[in-house]
Design a protein around this motif. Structure first.
Motif, PDB file in Angstrom:
ATOM      1  N   THR A  97      49.225  42.016  32.836  1.00 35.20           N
ATOM      2  CA  THR A  97      49.607  41.478  31.521  1.00 35.20           C
ATOM      3  C   THR A  97      48.499  41.601  30.503  1.00 35.20           C
ATOM      4  N   GLY A  98      47.329  42.059  30.948  1.00 33.30           N
ATOM      5  CA  GLY A  98      46.196  42.129  30.029  1.00 33.30           C
ATOM      6  C   GLY A  98      45.564  40.767  29.796  1.00 33.30           C
ATOM      7  N   ALA A  99      45.952  39.745  30.600  1.00 29.17           N
ATOM      8  CA  ALA A  99      45.306  38.434  30.476  1.00 29.17           C
ATOM      9  C   ALA A  99      43.805  38.629  30.684  1.00 29.17           C
ATOM     10  N   SER A 100      43.011  37.840  29.949  1.00 34.49           N
ATOM     11  CA  SER A 100      41.581  38.158  29.910  1.00 34.49           C
ATOM     12  C   SER A 100      40.788  37.526  31.061  1.00 34.49           C
ATOM     13  N   ILE A 101      41.213  37.836  32.290  1.00 36.96           N
ATOM     14  CA  ILE A 101      40.417  37.461  33.461  1.00 36.96           C
ATOM     15  C   ILE A 101      40.207  38.730  34.273  1.00 36.96           C
ATOM     16  N   ASP A 102      38.947  39.004  34.619  1.00 38.08           N
ATOM     17  CA  ASP A 102      38.662  40.131  35.499  1.00 38.08           C
ATOM     18  C   ASP A 102      38.348  39.578  36.884  1.00 38.08           C
ATOM     19  N   PHE A 103      38.643  40.364  37.907  1.00 41.26           N
ATOM     20  CA  PHE A 103      38.407  39.865  39.266  1.00 41.26           C
ATOM     21  C   PHE A 103      38.038  41.013  40.193  1.00 41.26           C
ATOM     22  N   SER A 104      37.448  40.649  41.333  1.00 41.66           N
ATOM     23  CA  SER A 104      37.041  41.644  42.325  1.00 41.66           C
ATOM     24  C   SER A 104      37.126  41.012  43.706  1.00 41.66           C
ATOM     25  N   VAL A 105      37.687  41.766  44.649  1.00 43.49           N
ATOM     26  CA  VAL A 105      37.891  41.287  46.021  1.00 43.49           C
ATOM     27  C   VAL A 105      37.013  42.092  46.961  1.00 43.49           C
ATOM     28  N   SER A 106      36.487  41.441  47.990  1.00 46.44           N
ATOM     29  CA  SER A 106      35.746  42.173  49.018  1.00 46.44           C
ATOM     30  C   SER A 106      35.990  41.523  50.375  1.00 46.44           C
ATOM     31  N   HIS A 107      36.020  42.366  51.424  1.00 48.48           N
ATOM     32  CA  HIS A 107      36.162  41.808  52.775  1.00 48.48           C
ATOM     33  C   HIS A 107      35.350  42.603  53.767  1.00 48.48           C
ATOM     34  N   SER A 108      34.810  41.895  54.738  1.00 48.01           N
ATOM     35  CA  SER A 108      34.046  42.534  55.802  1.00 48.01           C
ATOM     36  C   SER A 108      33.974  41.557  56.971  1.00 48.01           C
ATOM     37  N   GLY A 109      34.211  42.046  58.164  1.00 41.72           N
ATOM     38  CA  GLY A 109      34.157  41.159  59.326  1.00 41.72           C
ATOM     39  C   GLY A 109      35.104  39.980  59.143  1.00 41.72           C
ATOM     40  N   ASP A 110      34.566  38.775  59.246  1.00 41.34           N
ATOM     41  CA  ASP A 110      35.388  37.565  59.127  1.00 41.34           C
ATOM     42  C   ASP A 110      35.417  36.986  57.718  1.00 41.34           C
ATOM     43  N   VAL A 111      34.779  37.655  56.780  1.00 43.73           N
ATOM     44  CA  VAL A 111      34.597  37.051  55.448  1.00 43.73           C
ATOM     45  C   VAL A 111      35.419  37.786  54.390  1.00 43.73           C
ATOM     46  N   ILE A 112      36.063  37.000  53.529  1.00 42.55           N
ATOM     47  CA  ILE A 112      36.831  37.564  52.412  1.00 42.55           C
ATOM     48  C   ILE A 112      36.377  36.821  51.153  1.00 42.55           C
ATOM     49  N   GLY A 113      36.071  37.563  50.095  1.00 48.44           N
ATOM     50  CA  GLY A 113      35.598  36.919  48.865  1.00 48.44           C
ATOM     51  C   GLY A 113      36.364  37.400  47.652  1.00 48.44           C
ATOM     52  N   LEU A 114      36.391  36.549  46.653  1.00 49.00           N
ATOM     53  CA  LEU A 114      37.020  36.877  45.368  1.00 49.00           C
ATOM     54  C   LEU A 114      36.095  36.388  44.262  1.00 49.00           C
ATOM     55  N   ALA A 115      35.792  37.246  43.312  1.00 48.89           N
ATOM     56  CA  ALA A 115      35.024  36.835  42.125  1.00 48.89           C
ATOM     57  C   ALA A 115      35.949  36.906  40.927  1.00 48.89           C
ATOM     58  N   ILE A 116      35.899  35.892  40.070  1.00 52.08           N
ATOM     59  CA  ILE A 116      36.701  35.939  38.835  1.00 52.08           C
ATOM     60  C   ILE A 116      35.852  35.466  37.659  1.00 52.08           C
ATOM     61  N   ALA A 117      36.126  36.058  36.507  1.00 54.62           N
ATOM     62  CA  ALA A 117      35.421  35.634  35.288  1.00 54.62           C
ATOM     63  C   ALA A 117      36.300  35.973  34.092  1.00 54.62           C
ATOM     64  N   ARG A 118      36.108  35.262  33.031  1.00 55.62           N
ATOM     65  CA  ARG A 118      36.801  35.606  31.778  1.00 55.62           C
ATOM     66  C   ARG A 118      36.285  36.971  31.328  1.00 55.62           C
ATOM     67  N   SER A 119      37.222  37.906  31.119  1.00 58.81           N
ATOM     68  CA  SER A 119      36.773  39.259  30.804  1.00 58.81           C
ATOM     69  C   SER A 119      36.392  39.401  29.334  1.00 58.81           C
ATOM     70  N   LEU A 120      36.790  38.423  28.512  1.00 58.16           N
ATOM     71  CA  LEU A 120      36.277  38.413  27.146  1.00 58.16           C
ATOM     72  C   LEU A 120      35.278  37.278  27.080  1.00 58.16           C
ATOM     73  N   ALA A 121      34.011  37.635  27.103  1.00 58.71           N
ATOM     74  CA  ALA A 121      32.968  36.609  27.087  1.00 58.71           C
ATOM     75  C   ALA A 121      32.728  36.169  25.644  1.00 58.71           C
ATOM     76  N   GLY A 122      31.696  35.336  25.440  1.00 60.51           N
ATOM     77  CA  GLY A 122      31.408  34.825  24.098  1.00 60.51           C
ATOM     78  C   GLY A 122      31.332  35.942  23.073  1.00 60.51           C
TER      79      GLY A 122
END
Ligand SMILES: CC(C)(COP(=O)(O)OP(=O)(O)OC[C@H]1O[C@@H](n2cnc3c(N)ncnc32)[C@H](O)[C@@H]1OP(=O)(O)O)[C@@H](O)C(=O)NCCC(=O)NCCS
Length: 260
Positions: A97-122
């Protein structure tokens, strides 16, 4: 209006990046009900149960966190996975939708992570995030083709290290580089040797990107505390953000968040 609510979802401020950590053991049957058609196809294409579960937890985590921030049911979060190169369903995921949140997923072994941030900063400046986590595998590091990963400058510092320090150092370089290449969306299509990061025991920093003079001014790197035996890093391209880590266990176990 809006989707089911996770009561404890912390506000995502424009100067923050939130990193959510989940575990492979969190995988539950109801998570597969959150997958859209593309994701179900990807899910079925994995040959091992562990790969299927890592993928499923990554998608569930993404949908649960984004759904809470966007006030939509998790299975209604519109995620576009189109590859910019070939049009296949394996590209850098983004909100359709173009909503202004960017994100990134990563997984390895037993661990899964997600990073999110407002993609339009100050000030309206854009911001992209990239997350990478890797299980530190001494055997892999020993056999690793360091010439394919390390730049000449990095190689000099690496060679001075004691053999026992090399696996952790190798993976520290690796996660920093892969995090940055995930933020830009180029991934491993860019040779890792083109990037020079600060030494593994130094504060994380992109020192140089061969062929992209000055690019380091746009990039902030963060080493993240991950589970023992893992290395993790976050890259922010654009305005930097304060990093806040969250344990996703409560969120990912809350089947009440599945829409009726
Ligand atoms: C992105 C990449 C570095 C990830 O490697 P990986 O070892 O699977 O590592 P991770 O677990 O950390 O990351 C996987 C996640 O990154 C995300 N991702 C996929 N492609 C991405 C890209 N180009 N940029 C950023 N993130 C990407 C996805 O969310 C993926 O998780 P999913 O498959 O469960 O949805 C690697 O897949 C890559 O280099 N891809 C790009 C290659 C490319 O574009 N090829 C052209 C094909 S036509």
């Amino acid at each position: 209006m809006g989707g089911p609510k996770f009561e404890d979802m912390p506000e995502l401020r424009s100067d923050e990046c939130h990193v959510w950590w989940a575990a492979l053991t969190h995988c539950a049957r109801w998570h597969t009900r959150l997958l859209d058609a593309t994701e179900s196809m990807r899910h079925h294409s994995y040959r091992t149960a562990a790969d299927r579960d890592r993928f499923t937890v990554g998608v569930a985590l993404t949908r649960l966190v984004l759904g809470a921030h966007l006030s939509v049911p998790p299975d209604g979060v519109p995620i576009d996975r189109t590859c910019a190169r070939c049009g296949g369903p394996h590209g850098r995921p983004r909100l359709a939708t173009g909503a202004s949140i960017d994100f990134s997923v990563s997984h390895s072994g037993d661990v899964i992570g997600l990073a999110i941030a407002r993609s339009l900063a100050g000030g309206g400046a854009s911001r992209l995030v990239g997350l990478d986590v890797e299980l530190i595998n001494a055997a892999t590091a020993k056999e690793a083709p360091v010439d394919v990963v390390l730049s000449a400058t990095e190689h000099l510092s690496y060679r001075k290290l004691d053999a026992s320090a090399r696996p952790a150092a190798f993976f520290r370089y690796w996660v920093r580089k892969e995090a940055l290449l995930k933020a830009t969306g180029e991934g491993l299509l860019v040779p890792m040797t083109h990037l020079t990061m600060s030494a593994p025991d130094q504060p994380p920093r992109l020192a140089e990107w061969q062929g992209r003079p000055g690019y380091q001014a746009l990039v902030s790197m963060h080493d993240l505390p991950a589970r023992p035996g893992y290395a993790a890093a976050l890259a922010v391209v654009g305005r930097d953000a304060a990093v806040i880590c969250h344990d996703a266990s409560e969120l990912i176990n809350d089947s009440g968040l599945l829409s009726a």
